[in-house]
Enzyme design. Sequence first.
Site, PDB file in Angstrom:
ATOM      1  N   ARG A  39      -8.388  -2.346   3.705  1.00 44.71           N
ATOM      2  CA  ARG A  39      -8.834  -1.371   4.701  1.00 44.71           C
ATOM      3  C   ARG A  39      -9.910  -0.430   4.162  1.00 44.71           C
ATOM      4  O   ARG A  39     -10.884  -0.129   4.850  1.00 44.71           O
ATOM      5  CB  ARG A  39      -7.626  -0.547   5.134  1.00 44.71           C
ATOM      6  CG  ARG A  39      -7.892   0.399   6.281  1.00 44.71           C
ATOM      7  CD  ARG A  39      -6.742   1.407   6.460  1.00 44.71           C
ATOM      8  NE  ARG A  39      -5.447   0.826   6.308  1.00 44.71           N
ATOM      9  CZ  ARG A  39      -4.654   0.432   7.301  1.00 44.71           C
ATOM     10  NH1 ARG A  39      -5.052   0.562   8.538  1.00 44.71           N
ATOM     11  NH2 ARG A  39      -3.470  -0.085   7.048  1.00 44.71           N
TER      12      ARG A  39
ATOM     13  N   TYR B 158       1.333   0.583  15.956  1.00 41.64           N
ATOM     14  CA  TYR B 158       1.649   1.613  14.950  1.00 41.64           C
ATOM     15  C   TYR B 158       1.413   3.026  15.464  1.00 41.64           C
ATOM     16  O   TYR B 158       1.396   3.959  14.671  1.00 41.64           O
ATOM     17  CB  TYR B 158       0.783   1.450  13.697  1.00 41.64           C
ATOM     18  CG  TYR B 158       0.638   0.057  13.165  1.00 41.64           C
ATOM     19  CD1 TYR B 158       1.739  -0.640  12.664  1.00 41.64           C
ATOM     20  CD2 TYR B 158      -0.605  -0.563  13.138  1.00 41.64           C
ATOM     21  CE1 TYR B 158       1.586  -1.920  12.164  1.00 41.64           C
ATOM     22  CE2 TYR B 158      -0.758  -1.843  12.633  1.00 41.64           C
ATOM     23  CZ  TYR B 158       0.342  -2.509  12.153  1.00 41.64           C
ATOM     24  OH  TYR B 158       0.193  -3.774  11.654  1.00 41.64           O
TER      25      TYR B 158
ATOM     26  N   CYS C 155      -2.435  -6.704  30.998  1.00 42.97           N
ATOM     27  CA  CYS C 155      -1.386  -6.414  31.974  1.00 42.97           C
ATOM     28  C   CYS C 155      -0.197  -5.722  31.330  1.00 42.97           C
ATOM     29  O   CYS C 155       0.911  -6.259  31.320  1.00 42.97           O
ATOM     30  CB  CYS C 155      -0.963  -7.714  32.640  1.00 42.97           C
ATOM     31  SG  CYS C 155      -2.343  -8.461  33.473  1.00 42.97           S
TER      32      CYS C 155
ATOM     33  N   TYR D 297      -8.053  -4.905  10.183  1.00 37.83           N
ATOM     34  CA  TYR D 297      -6.859  -5.211  10.985  1.00 37.83           C
ATOM     35  C   TYR D 297      -7.094  -5.122  12.495  1.00 37.83           C
ATOM     36  O   TYR D 297      -6.178  -4.844  13.251  1.00 37.83           O
ATOM     37  CB  TYR D 297      -5.677  -4.317  10.559  1.00 37.83           C
ATOM     38  CG  TYR D 297      -5.367  -4.436   9.088  1.00 37.83           C
ATOM     39  CD1 TYR D 297      -4.841  -5.613   8.558  1.00 37.83           C
ATOM     40  CD2 TYR D 297      -5.642  -3.388   8.209  1.00 37.83           C
ATOM     41  CE1 TYR D 297      -4.589  -5.739   7.203  1.00 37.83           C
ATOM     42  CE2 TYR D 297      -5.390  -3.505   6.842  1.00 37.83           C
ATOM     43  CZ  TYR D 297      -4.861  -4.688   6.356  1.00 37.83           C
ATOM     44  OH  TYR D 297      -4.609  -4.808   5.011  1.00 37.83           O
TER      45      TYR D 297
HETATM   46  N1  LLP Z   1      -2.157  -6.210  -1.179  1.00 37.96           N
HETATM   47  C1  LLP Z   1      -1.050  -6.636  -0.544  1.00 37.96           C
HETATM   48  C2  LLP Z   1      -0.055  -7.393  -1.291  1.00 37.96           C
HETATM   49  C3  LLP Z   1      -0.851  -6.350   0.806  1.00 37.96           C
HETATM   50  O1  LLP Z   1       0.238  -6.765   1.424  1.00 37.96           O
HETATM   51  C4  LLP Z   1      -1.848  -5.614   1.511  1.00 37.96           C
HETATM   52  C5  LLP Z   1      -1.678  -5.290   2.917  1.00 37.96           C
HETATM   53  C6  LLP Z   1      -2.990  -5.209   0.810  1.00 37.96           C
HETATM   54  C7  LLP Z   1      -3.113  -5.520  -0.529  1.00 37.96           C
HETATM   55  C8  LLP Z   1      -4.106  -4.455   1.468  1.00 37.96           C
HETATM   56  O2  LLP Z   1      -3.739  -3.218   1.966  1.00 37.96           O
HETATM   57  P1  LLP Z   1      -4.867  -2.206   2.516  1.00 37.96           P
HETATM   58  O3  LLP Z   1      -5.673  -1.758   1.335  1.00 37.96           O
HETATM   59  O4  LLP Z   1      -5.698  -2.946   3.500  1.00 37.96           O
HETATM   60  O5  LLP Z   1      -4.087  -1.111   3.148  1.00 37.96           O
HETATM   61  N2  LLP Z   1      -1.763  -4.488   9.823  1.00 37.96           N
HETATM   62  C9  LLP Z   1      -1.497  -3.212   9.218  1.00 37.96           C
HETATM   63  C10 LLP Z   1      -1.678  -3.254   7.726  1.00 37.96           C
HETATM   64  C11 LLP Z   1      -0.822  -4.301   7.063  1.00 37.96           C
HETATM   65  C12 LLP Z   1      -1.090  -4.360   5.602  1.00 37.96           C
HETATM   66  C13 LLP Z   1      -0.466  -5.553   5.002  1.00 37.96           C
HETATM   67  N3  LLP Z   1      -0.699  -5.690   3.607  1.00 37.96           N
HETATM   68  C14 LLP Z   1      -2.409  -2.171   9.857  1.00 37.96           C
HETATM   69  O6  LLP Z   1      -3.174  -2.511  10.741  1.00 37.96           O
HETATM   70  O7  LLP Z   1      -2.350  -0.999   9.499  1.00 37.96           O
END
Ligand code: LLP
Length: 463
Positions: free
Chosen positions: A323, A364, A391, A421
Amino acid sequence: MSRSAHPAGPRHADVLPEGHYAAPPADLNVLDPKVWARSVTRGEDGVVTVAGLPVTRLAEEFGTPAYILDEADFRARARAWRTAFGADADVFYAGKAFLSRAVVRWLAEEGLNLDVCSGGELATALSAGMPADRIAFHGNNKSAAEIERAVRAGIGRIVLDSFQEIVRVAHIAQSLGKRQRVQIRVTVGVEAHTHEFIATAHEDQKFGIPLAGGQAAEAVRRALRLDGIELIGIHSHIGSQIFDMSGFEVAAHRVVGLLKDIRDEHGVELPEIDLGGGLGIAYTSGDDPREPHEIAKALTEIVTRECRAARLRTPRISVEPGRAIVGPTAFTLYEVGTVKPLDGLRTYVSVDGGMSDNIRTALYDAEYSVALVSRASDAEPMLVRVVGKHCESGDIVVKDAFLPADLAPGDLIAVPATGAYCRSMASNYNHALRPPVVAVEDGEARVIVRRETEEDLLRLDVG
Ligand code: LLP
């Protein structure tokens, strides 16, 4: 600039949200650089531009809704992470945030590695030429076929998530005559301050092997006995959209504690630790994210300090931001279809997308910002809820925001910070066609993921 053509719309005290949106910003035409991609600015004619391109022209050429991604911003953020961690650490971009072949090429060029968590992400990475040894493979239930493909490709590391997987990967690698480099993912038992569904280091959840009760130590014992795998380190990911560094510090402390126990029991010093991703970004002006160099400094210091205290050689650190690299670099461009004031309540603004291109608000309770981008306006602010065309009454894109009261059908509005995401979690709900991703750079725009067509939909429907 047009004056209000519509009534100012309801701003009933009862519906004014709490917190960030409790009051309208001083000037709705001003774009807060915190939430917009770096090259976004409002031109003198009132039209917002990105990489020098007016959004009105982008909408004409590529249609709406569309994700518009600032390539230079993506590269700059990737580079900032790389530079912040330096040559003694590795940065794995988390592909789940958003992955396409162009993105893989940018990452490879900027010196980042890549974390994938499915056969599909692995295929995308390999097909775009990411060297296999720069890829890490995650997931709590990788299939035998996925594991075999990864091992055959010569993947850099597989992150093991269960006792069964330790044996499964060892067997597959051995049967292919290989020794696969692996890490073990542990849950360190910290409560990350984020939404329950995206917190991953407390013990009661599906990811990782708990440190508590000696389970992680037992997993290490078993892994060290198997010929098909080479245990190179321990992995921890505590959650996502986190601002407070203290969770990472506790995680680092506990992971180093495990490294020490491993050294004491087996006489082996594991050479790597991975502290995962999860750093938060600004979705609204109220969010204050940390810079990569602050994060790198904090993490490196704590690991070094803990290792010195335990008389361990400092392991090579890796991190997995998703992210924080791609999130701020894109916005979603929508066309307004209807503006519906509800007396004494609020005004509903319907756009031509919705929960199919951004599920995060529904899932969320995520907060987003929004701006009128096809023109400036000096009309009064009105409290709005931006909704999609699906819908469901929960089909909300931006729950509470202010837009000018003269907003009308045909106006373009944009929601910033949708790089992570959103496209990767997009769906075909109601047979919506998933929007394209348009990369913009230095006055040029090109589609990197094309818009879905009805033919795409019908091709899968083979009944
Ligand atoms: N490493 C692992 C093992 C992970 O499971 C994740 C995210 C990341 C790195 C990266 O995390 P980031 O830096 O992007 O926060 N769909 C949700 C977020 C799910 C994250 C899953 N794992 C949302 O839209 O907030």
